[in-house]
Design a protein around this motif. Structure first.
Motif, mmCIF file in Angstrom:
data_model
loop_
_atom_site.group_PDB
_atom_site.id
_atom_site.type_symbol
_atom_site.label_atom_id
_atom_site.label_comp_id
_atom_site.label_asym_id
_atom_site.label_seq_id
_atom_site.Cartn_x
_atom_site.Cartn_y
_atom_site.Cartn_z
ATOM 1 N N ASN A 32 0.817 -1.214 0.000
ATOM 2 C CA ASN A 32 0.000 0.000 0.000
ATOM 3 C C ASN A 32 0.855 1.270 0.000
ATOM 4 O OD1 ASN A 32 -2.426 1.416 -0.043
ATOM 5 N ND2 ASN A 32 -2.516 1.558 2.200
ATOM 6 N N THR A 33 1.747 1.365 -0.956
ATOM 7 C CA THR A 33 2.590 2.552 -1.074
ATOM 8 C C THR A 33 1.782 3.711 -1.655
ATOM 9 O OG1 THR A 33 3.313 1.815 -3.264
ATOM 10 C CG2 THR A 33 4.697 1.227 -1.392
ATOM 11 N N SER A 34 2.293 4.905 -1.499
ATOM 12 C CA SER A 34 1.618 6.076 -2.060
ATOM 13 C C SER A 34 1.607 5.976 -3.583
ATOM 14 C CB SER A 34 2.329 7.356 -1.621
ATOM 15 O OG SER A 34 3.665 7.369 -2.100
ATOM 16 N N SER A 35 0.640 6.633 -4.198
ATOM 17 C CA SER A 35 0.473 6.523 -5.650
ATOM 18 C C SER A 35 1.698 7.004 -6.409
ATOM 19 C CB SER A 35 -0.760 7.325 -6.091
ATOM 20 O OG SER A 35 -1.936 6.774 -5.557
ATOM 21 N N ASP A 36 2.255 8.135 -5.976
ATOM 22 C CA ASP A 36 3.406 8.667 -6.705
ATOM 23 C C ASP A 36 4.632 7.767 -6.553
ATOM 24 O OD1 ASP A 36 3.608 9.276 -4.022
ATOM 25 O OD2 ASP A 36 4.525 11.245 -4.337
ATOM 26 N N LEU A 37 4.817 7.184 -5.373
ATOM 27 C CA LEU A 37 5.938 6.270 -5.171
ATOM 28 C C LEU A 37 5.733 4.976 -5.957
ATOM 29 C CD1 LEU A 37 8.595 5.573 -3.817
ATOM 30 C CD2 LEU A 37 7.322 4.856 -1.781
ATOM 31 N N PHE A 38 4.491 4.532 -6.050
ATOM 32 C CA PHE A 38 4.185 3.325 -6.822
ATOM 33 C C PHE A 38 4.594 3.494 -8.283
ATOM 34 C CE2 PHE A 38 1.150 1.260 -9.728
ATOM 35 C CZ PHE A 38 1.449 -0.068 -9.461
ATOM 36 N N THR A 39 4.345 4.669 -8.845
ATOM 37 C CA THR A 39 4.712 4.891 -10.246
ATOM 38 C C THR A 39 6.222 4.780 -10.457
ATOM 39 O OG1 THR A 39 4.914 7.312 -9.992
ATOM 40 C CG2 THR A 39 2.738 6.432 -10.567
ATOM 41 N N SER A 40 6.984 5.227 -9.469
ATOM 42 C CA SER A 40 8.442 5.145 -9.590
ATOM 43 C C SER A 40 8.926 3.703 -9.457
ATOM 44 C CB SER A 40 9.106 6.033 -8.532
ATOM 45 O OG SER A 40 8.812 7.396 -8.773
ATOM 46 N N ILE A 41 8.299 2.944 -8.573
ATOM 47 C CA ILE A 41 8.632 1.523 -8.457
ATOM 48 C C ILE A 41 8.318 0.817 -9.771
ATOM 49 C CG2 ILE A 41 8.042 -0.645 -7.295
ATOM 50 C CD1 ILE A 41 7.437 1.015 -4.786
ATOM 51 N N VAL A 87 0.270 3.899 -16.490
ATOM 52 C CA VAL A 87 0.381 3.858 -15.028
ATOM 53 C C VAL A 87 0.533 5.269 -14.466
ATOM 54 C CG1 VAL A 87 1.902 3.163 -13.118
ATOM 55 C CG2 VAL A 87 1.247 1.502 -14.858
ATOM 56 N N MET A 88 1.374 6.076 -15.103
ATOM 57 C CA MET A 88 1.561 7.449 -14.646
ATOM 58 C C MET A 88 0.268 8.245 -14.758
ATOM 59 S SD MET A 88 4.696 7.839 -13.584
ATOM 60 C CE MET A 88 4.493 9.589 -13.377
ATOM 61 N N ASN A 89 -0.469 8.019 -15.836
ATOM 62 C CA ASN A 89 -1.717 8.746 -16.036
ATOM 63 C C ASN A 89 -2.742 8.402 -14.958
ATOM 64 O OD1 ASN A 89 -3.488 10.414 -18.002
ATOM 65 N ND2 ASN A 89 -4.699 8.569 -17.634
ATOM 66 N N HIS A 90 -2.739 7.145 -14.535
ATOM 67 C CA HIS A 90 -3.733 6.709 -13.547
ATOM 68 C C HIS A 90 -3.305 7.014 -12.108
ATOM 69 C CE1 HIS A 90 -7.146 4.384 -12.084
ATOM 70 N NE2 HIS A 90 -6.332 3.823 -11.202
ATOM 71 N N TYR A 91 -2.026 6.804 -11.811
ATOM 72 C CA TYR A 91 -1.564 6.926 -10.431
ATOM 73 C C TYR A 91 -0.800 8.215 -10.140
ATOM 74 C CZ TYR A 91 -2.710 1.967 -9.934
ATOM 75 O OH TYR A 91 -3.365 0.765 -9.893
ATOM 76 N N GLY A 92 -0.288 8.866 -11.167
ATOM 77 C CA GLY A 92 0.481 10.086 -10.943
ATOM 78 C C GLY A 92 -0.373 11.198 -10.364
ATOM 79 N N THR A 93 0.200 11.975 -9.480
ATOM 80 C CA THR A 93 -0.576 13.010 -8.784
ATOM 81 C C THR A 93 -0.868 14.220 -9.663
ATOM 82 O OG1 THR A 93 1.487 13.958 -7.921
ATOM 83 C CG2 THR A 93 0.336 12.358 -6.538
ATOM 84 N N GLY A 94 -0.130 14.373 -10.756
ATOM 85 C CA GLY A 94 -0.346 15.555 -11.589
ATOM 86 C C GLY A 94 -0.921 15.231 -12.942
ATOM 87 N N SER A 95 -1.571 14.085 -13.076
ATOM 88 C CA SER A 95 -2.042 13.664 -14.392
ATOM 89 C C SER A 95 -3.552 13.497 -14.432
ATOM 90 C CB SER A 95 -1.373 12.337 -14.777
ATOM 91 O OG SER A 95 -1.583 11.381 -13.763
ATOM 92 N N GLY A 219 3.679 13.677 -12.388
ATOM 93 C CA GLY A 219 3.322 13.599 -10.977
ATOM 94 C C GLY A 219 3.768 12.353 -10.259
ATOM 95 N N GLY A 220 4.896 11.790 -10.667
ATOM 96 C CA GLY A 220 5.460 10.659 -9.940
ATOM 97 C C GLY A 220 6.401 11.139 -8.848
ATOM 98 N N ASP A 221 6.944 10.208 -8.105
ATOM 99 C CA ASP A 221 7.925 10.544 -7.072
ATOM 100 C C ASP A 221 9.293 10.644 -7.745
ATOM 101 O OD1 ASP A 221 9.744 10.591 -4.937
ATOM 102 O OD2 ASP A 221 8.409 9.437 -3.652
ATOM 103 N N HIS A 222 9.632 11.836 -8.211
ATOM 104 C CA HIS A 222 10.858 11.992 -8.985
ATOM 105 C C HIS A 222 12.111 11.804 -8.135
ATOM 106 C CE1 HIS A 222 9.882 16.076 -7.526
ATOM 107 N NE2 HIS A 222 11.187 16.224 -7.433
#
Length: 249
Positions: A32-41, A87-95, A219-222
């Motif tokens: 259950n990681t945060s959405s932005d961190l999930f995108t980076s993983i 994935v970025m579009n769905h989970y990214g915080t800025g998309s 909006g991923g965890d850059h």
């Protein structure tokens, strides 16, 4: 080389990429990681550095390696970028979360556009020559250093322990899990020779440097993305050597 010789090795890389993607999604149900961190993983686990891949292919396998690596890149760059953008579009915080937003993001992705244009030019038997070709050669030489510089600029050394665990998890998936799955699939399909070795090399190279740019844009965890790229790049020096040296094909 022939397309028939490369079919199963390419299939091995496609399947291993999809399996790692599935592992990441299933793992997220438990961690259950945060959405932005999930995108980076996710990006860290499935994307690959094409510059390193092609360079190592040439160094290890000569002209045949270059031709084969280009064949692999043509197939995999579209798959991995479509997966990452979705994935970025769905989970990214800025998309945007809509289907239209996802399609728009795909049509604007320069790697997908470039790959499709390259495939179209190949089908039409078009070639770039002269000064224009030399310009692209110069630009390609600068691509890797510039991408790594941008990653280094965004690298944060001090992080929360949860983020460090996630970075280690993504690094392990990219440098250990994916190569092992690919090796198993290559043996299962009975693939041998240079195409099989190229498939394993593909799975073992570090994460793409431009994953950092996508993380910032969508909006991923850059910060985590920069660390994943750095860790996979540094550790791949050891893992690629060990994996290719240990596998007999």
């Amino acid at each position: 080389f022939s397309g028939a010789d490369s079919f199963y090795p390419v299939m091995a890389t496609i399947i291993s990429t999809l399996i790692v993607a599935l592992i990441i999604f299933v793992g997220n149900l438990y961690f259950n990681t945060s959405s932005d961190l999930f995108t980076s993983i996710f990006q860290g686990g499935v994307r690959y550095n094409s510059y390193v891949f092609i360079a190592l292919s040439q160094s290890l396998f000569g002209s045949e390696g270059v031709a084969l690596s280009g064949f692999f890149v043509a197939h995999m760059i579209i798959l991995t970028n479509i997966m990452s953008v979705l994935v970025m579009n769905h989970y990214g915080t800025g998309s945007k979360k809509s289907l239209s937003g996802a399609l728009l993001a795909l049509t604007k992705n320069p790697l997908i556009i470039g790959a499709l244009l390259g495939m179209l030019m190949n089908l039409c038997n078009l070639h770039i020559t002269g000064a224009i070709k030399q310009l692209f050669v110069y630009l390609s030489h600068a691509a890797t250093p510039l991408s790594l510089m941008s990653v280094g600029a965004g690298l944060i050394v001090s992080m929360h322990i949860r983020k460090l665990v996630s970075i280690s998890y993504a690094t392990m998936l990219k440098l250990v899990t994916m190569p092992l799955i690919t090796i198993a699939l290559v043996h299962y399909f009975g693939a041998t020779g240079v195409p099989a070795s190229i498939a394993i090399l593909y799975s073992a190279v570090p994460c793409a440097g431009n994953a950092y740019i996508l993380a910032r844009q969508m909006g991923g965890d850059h910060e985590a993305m920069a660390s994943i790229i750095t860790s996979t790049t540094l550790l791949s020096i050891i893992t690629v050597t060990f994996i290719l040296g240990s596998v007999a094909l």
